[in-house]
Design a protein around this motif. Structure first.
Motif, mmCIF file in Angstrom:
data_model
loop_
_atom_site.group_PDB
_atom_site.id
_atom_site.type_symbol
_atom_site.label_atom_id
_atom_site.label_comp_id
_atom_site.label_asym_id
_atom_site.label_seq_id
_atom_site.Cartn_x
_atom_site.Cartn_y
_atom_site.Cartn_z
ATOM 1 N N ILE A 16 0.845 -1.200 0.000
ATOM 2 C CA ILE A 16 0.000 0.000 0.000
ATOM 3 C C ILE A 16 0.877 1.245 0.000
ATOM 4 O O ILE A 16 0.604 2.210 -0.722
ATOM 5 N N LYS A 17 1.946 1.217 0.783
ATOM 6 C CA LYS A 17 2.868 2.355 0.836
ATOM 7 C C LYS A 17 3.506 2.591 -0.531
ATOM 8 O O LYS A 17 3.638 3.736 -0.977
ATOM 9 N N PHE A 18 3.884 1.504 -1.206
ATOM 10 C CA PHE A 18 4.451 1.629 -2.552
ATOM 11 C C PHE A 18 3.455 2.322 -3.489
ATOM 12 O O PHE A 18 3.814 3.262 -4.204
ATOM 13 N N LEU A 19 2.215 1.845 -3.495
ATOM 14 C CA LEU A 19 1.193 2.455 -4.354
ATOM 15 C C LEU A 19 0.972 3.921 -3.993
ATOM 16 O O LEU A 19 0.872 4.780 -4.875
ATOM 17 N N HIS A 20 0.909 4.198 -2.715
ATOM 18 C CA HIS A 20 0.700 5.567 -2.250
ATOM 19 C C HIS A 20 1.822 6.476 -2.757
ATOM 20 O O HIS A 20 1.559 7.538 -3.328
ATOM 21 N N LEU A 21 3.067 6.035 -2.588
ATOM 22 C CA LEU A 21 4.202 6.847 -3.029
ATOM 23 C C LEU A 21 4.266 6.967 -4.556
ATOM 24 O O LEU A 21 4.653 8.003 -5.083
ATOM 25 N N LEU A 22 3.886 5.914 -5.251
ATOM 26 C CA LEU A 22 3.830 5.974 -6.713
ATOM 27 C C LEU A 22 2.827 7.032 -7.173
ATOM 28 O O LEU A 22 3.128 7.852 -8.047
#
Length: 174
Positions: A16-22
């Protein structure tokens, strides 16, 4: 119910953090090139010679393409608003954490109002291409100038507030 949702999200915190930062990166950078390399130079060139029809056409072309280009930004921002609360739940973050409270303040007081205005300027009431195709010459010119002033005023705010908010989320300084 909220605890159950948080527990189900917790194993996926990093994804989720990866998607958020993307989505944050797409939101932050999607208009930077067009704005700095096309909108600013062409608008300033037109300002020096406002009666030059070719410069006016280039200015108008740049703004219409800019409206098209912010579609990516305006898809990314709602995704940030979805993944952000998911991260909050999965990570167990609350406003009791100072950095998180400050991040929420930035989202609510800076980003939401700016994006609401930006959506209106680019897609809803002041979409330049729609105004041009409708033959609304004066409304078109007003839209160009309104959008220009919005960008002049909001750019310094965005240049400072987005990196600051990313800093809060990554470093968690307090």
């Amino acid at each position: 119910m909220l605890d159950l949702f948080a527990q189900s999200l917790a194993p996926y915190y990093l994804q989720i953090k990866f998607l958020h930062l993307l989505f944050v990166a797409a939101w932050f950078m999607s208009t930077a090139v067009g704005y700095s390399n096309y909108v600013i130079p062409l608008f300033r060139s037109w300002q020096k010679d406002p009666d030059n029809i070719d410069k006016a056409r280039l200015r108008n072309w740049a703004f219409e393409r800019f409206d098209d280009g912010v579609v990516l930004e305006h898809i990314a921002f709602p995704m940030i608003l979805i993944t952000g609360p998911m991260l909050m739940l999965a990570g167990g973050w609350t406003p009791a954490y100072g950095w998180f409270a400050m991040k929420l303040v930035m989202v609510v007081l800076v980003f939401l109002p700016l994006e609401a205005i930006d959506y209106y300027l680019s897609h809803i009431g002041l979409n330049k291409e729609k105004l041009r195709l409708a033959g609304k010459v004066q409304a078109y010119e007003t839209a160009i100038h309104t959008h220009w002033w919005f960008l002049v005023i909001s750019t310094p705010v965005v240049i400072v507030s987005i990196p600051f908010t990313i800093y809060l989320a990554v470093v968690k300084p307090f």
